[in-house]
Design a protein around this motif. Structure first.
Motif, PDB file in Angstrom:
ATOM      1  N   ASN A   1      -0.001   5.600  -4.483  1.00 46.30           N
ATOM      2  CA  ASN A   1      -0.737   4.402  -4.098  1.00 46.30           C
ATOM      3  C   ASN A   1      -1.921   4.753  -3.223  1.00 46.30           C
ATOM      4  OD1 ASN A   1       1.260   2.462  -5.157  1.00 46.30           O
ATOM      5  ND2 ASN A   1       2.541   3.538  -3.693  1.00 46.30           N
ATOM      6  N   ARG A   2      -2.948   3.996  -3.407  1.00 41.64           N
ATOM      7  CA  ARG A   2      -4.143   4.227  -2.631  1.00 41.64           C
ATOM      8  C   ARG A   2      -4.064   3.404  -1.345  1.00 41.64           C
ATOM      9  NH1 ARG A   2      -7.762   1.087  -2.081  1.00 41.64           N
ATOM     10  NH2 ARG A   2      -9.712   1.646  -1.098  1.00 41.64           N
TER      11      ARG A   2
ATOM     12  N   TYR B   1     -17.912  -5.596   2.044  1.00 40.10           N
ATOM     13  CA  TYR B   1     -17.143  -6.365   1.063  1.00 40.10           C
ATOM     14  C   TYR B   1     -16.122  -7.256   1.754  1.00 40.10           C
ATOM     15  CZ  TYR B   1     -19.297  -3.291  -2.317  1.00 40.10           C
ATOM     16  OH  TYR B   1     -20.216  -2.633  -3.066  1.00 40.10           O
TER      17      TYR B   1
ATOM     18  N   CYS C   1       0.826  -1.214   0.000  1.00 39.48           N
ATOM     19  CA  CYS C   1       0.000   0.000   0.000  1.00 39.48           C
ATOM     20  C   CYS C   1       0.857   1.259   0.000  1.00 39.48           C
ATOM     21  CB  CYS C   1      -0.912   0.017   1.226  1.00 39.48           C
ATOM     22  SG  CYS C   1      -2.067  -1.336   1.270  1.00 39.48           S
TER      23      CYS C   1
ATOM     24  N   PRO D   1      -5.947   1.466   1.520  1.00 37.03           N
ATOM     25  CA  PRO D   1      -7.300   0.939   1.752  1.00 37.03           C
ATOM     26  C   PRO D   1      -7.896   1.504   3.041  1.00 37.03           C
ATOM     27  CG  PRO D   1      -5.641  -0.776   2.048  1.00 37.03           C
ATOM     28  CD  PRO D   1      -4.917   0.452   1.628  1.00 37.03           C
ATOM     29  N   GLU D   2      -9.211   1.512   3.091  1.00 38.68           N
ATOM     30  CA  GLU D   2      -9.920   1.982   4.281  1.00 38.68           C
ATOM     31  C   GLU D   2      -9.485   1.185   5.510  1.00 38.68           C
ATOM     32  OE1 GLU D   2     -12.320   4.367   4.544  1.00 38.68           O
ATOM     33  OE2 GLU D   2     -11.847   4.911   2.464  1.00 38.68           O
TER      34      GLU D   2
ATOM     35  N   VAL E   1      -6.336  -5.075  -3.403  1.00 39.62           N
ATOM     36  CA  VAL E   1      -6.153  -3.636  -3.197  1.00 39.62           C
ATOM     37  C   VAL E   1      -6.668  -2.887  -4.423  1.00 39.62           C
ATOM     38  CG1 VAL E   1      -4.413  -1.815  -3.105  1.00 39.62           C
ATOM     39  CG2 VAL E   1      -4.260  -3.736  -1.540  1.00 39.62           C
ATOM     40  N   ARG E   2      -6.437  -3.470  -5.591  1.00 41.75           N
ATOM     41  CA  ARG E   2      -6.893  -2.833  -6.831  1.00 41.75           C
ATOM     42  C   ARG E   2      -8.412  -2.788  -6.928  1.00 41.75           C
ATOM     43  NH1 ARG E   2      -3.542  -3.785 -12.215  1.00 41.75           N
ATOM     44  NH2 ARG E   2      -1.644  -2.707 -11.605  1.00 41.75           N
ATOM     45  N   ALA E   3      -9.060  -3.786  -6.272  1.00 47.32           N
ATOM     46  CA  ALA E   3     -10.516  -3.831  -6.340  1.00 47.32           C
ATOM     47  C   ALA E   3     -11.134  -2.600  -5.678  1.00 47.32           C
ATOM     48  CB  ALA E   3     -11.040  -5.103  -5.682  1.00 47.32           C
ATOM     49  N   LYS E   4     -10.369  -1.953  -4.791  1.00 48.48           N
ATOM     50  CA  LYS E   4     -10.748  -0.657  -4.210  1.00 48.48           C
ATOM     51  C   LYS E   4     -12.004  -0.670  -3.350  1.00 48.48           C
ATOM     52  CE  LYS E   4      -8.611   2.230  -7.766  1.00 48.48           C
ATOM     53  NZ  LYS E   4      -7.552   2.961  -7.135  1.00 48.48           N
ATOM     54  N   ARG E   5     -12.611  -1.824  -3.176  1.00 46.97           N
ATOM     55  CA  ARG E   5     -13.836  -1.880  -2.378  1.00 46.97           C
ATOM     56  C   ARG E   5     -13.537  -2.302  -0.946  1.00 46.97           C
ATOM     57  NH1 ARG E   5     -18.165   0.476  -4.847  1.00 46.97           N
ATOM     58  NH2 ARG E   5     -18.403  -0.265  -6.970  1.00 46.97           N
TER      59      ARG E   5
ATOM     60  N   SER F   1     -11.712  -2.995   2.705  1.00 46.13           N
ATOM     61  CA  SER F   1     -10.879  -2.314   3.679  1.00 46.13           C
ATOM     62  C   SER F   1      -9.608  -3.117   3.852  1.00 46.13           C
ATOM     63  CB  SER F   1     -11.610  -2.206   5.019  1.00 46.13           C
ATOM     64  OG  SER F   1     -11.509  -3.418   5.726  1.00 46.13           O
TER      65      SER F   1
END
Ligand SMILES: [Zn+2]
Lengths: 168, 128
Positions: free
Chosen positions: B2-3, B12, A51, B5-6, A97-101, A103
């Motif tokens: 880079n993103r 999900y 990340c 994650p929450e 991580v790419r799926a972005k949905r 946590s």
């Protein structure tokens, strides 16, 4: 892949941390009587690196950890375990991580499950028998808990402003 | 960049857990639903090749492979590894197995001890 001094230092630190985690979990009894099977604490480092730095960095750190770990343990069959487990975890987590949905928990649990699948695959290859598949159900259930734990820790690390600054 | 994650779990994530548990269940079903086939016997494989096959009846055997020695004890109901000189002792800690399809794995010695039905072999050794 170009390293700045800061990133190189962070990578080296993370590799050392991953190595330490692998060593620490080696002192605990394995979740199941399958030798070489680890809980996957080092996935904390893989997910953080994935990340904060990106997949190529995470892969580099993973390979350094696996190779050094096998050297210290002096155990070639352990190499296959941590390599297949680590690569499977990294691959799945990179996708998730790419799926972005998801946590950090969902990504981490997916990675932990993949880690166990990789380790069982290594056992199947080593033994030339499908018998280790019998351990997979229990290992997958365990991975939900270890994945949640490593997700929690990774979340804290990712929220750490100091680490964030170094990574960027 | 880079993103990240929450950090708060969401629905999900629950989906991921469900998929993992479903996979576990599927794998488990493979073993629990495996048909038992005739009388049970003990099959010992080293490096994937069968080296011994004996009925579930009182017996003790010793096997050597890959530089390690395993001692097994068979009774009318079960089989277990009583002694091994492998570093981790996982095979000894596995304890007794009795159901068809169960196995004891000693990875250092690359020995697998399986309880199988006399009719068919639930695990085929992978070729090569
Ligand atoms: Zn053993």
């Amino acid at each position: 892949m170009r390293f700045t001094t800061k990133q190189l230092t962070l990578c080296a630190l993370l590799a050392a941390l991953a190595l330490a985690l692998s060593y620490v979990e080696g002192m605990f009894p394995a979740p199941l009587p399958l030798p070489g099977v680890k809980l996957g604490l080092a996935n904390i480092v893989t997910l953080f690196a994935l990340c904060a730095l990106g997949a190529p960095y995470a892969l580099a750190i993973l390979l350094v950890r696996v190779l050094l770990g096998a050297m210290f343990a002096g155990n070639a069959s352990a190499l296959l375990y941590s390599l297949l487990g680590g690569l499977a975890a990294l691959g799945v987590m990179a996708l998730l991580v790419r799926a972005k949905r998801l946590s950090v928990y969902g990504v981490s649990i997916g990675g932990a499950a993949a880690h166990q699948c990789g380790q069982v695959a290594a056992a199947i290859v080593t033994l030339g028998s499908l018998a280790p598949l019998a351990y997979l159900p229990a290992l997958l259930v365990v991975s939900v808990f270890t994945g949640a734990l490593t997700g929690f820790v990774t979340g804290m690390l990712l929220g750490n402003r100091f680490l964030k600054n170094v990574a960027e | 960049m880079n993103r990240f994650p929450e950090q708060k779990p969401n629905r999900y994530d629950a989906l991921v857990i469900l998929v993992v548990l479903a996979l576990a269940l599927l794998c488990a079903a493979r073993f629990w639903l495996a048909p038992t086939d005739g009388a049970a016997e003990v099959v010992v494989r080293a490096d994937g090749a069968e080296i011994d096959r004996l009925p579930l009846a009182d017996a003790e055997r010793t096997y050597q492979n890959n530089g390690y020695t395993l001692r097994i004890a068979v009774t009318a109901e079960s089989v277990r590894v009583t002694q091994a000189d492998c570093p981790t002792q996982d095979c000894v800690h596995t304890g007794r197995i009795s159901r068809q399809g169960q196995s004891i794995v000693c990875l250092p010695a690359r020995i697998v001890i399986t309880v199988e039905g006399t009719g068919a072999a639930p695990y085929d050794a992978i070729a090569g």
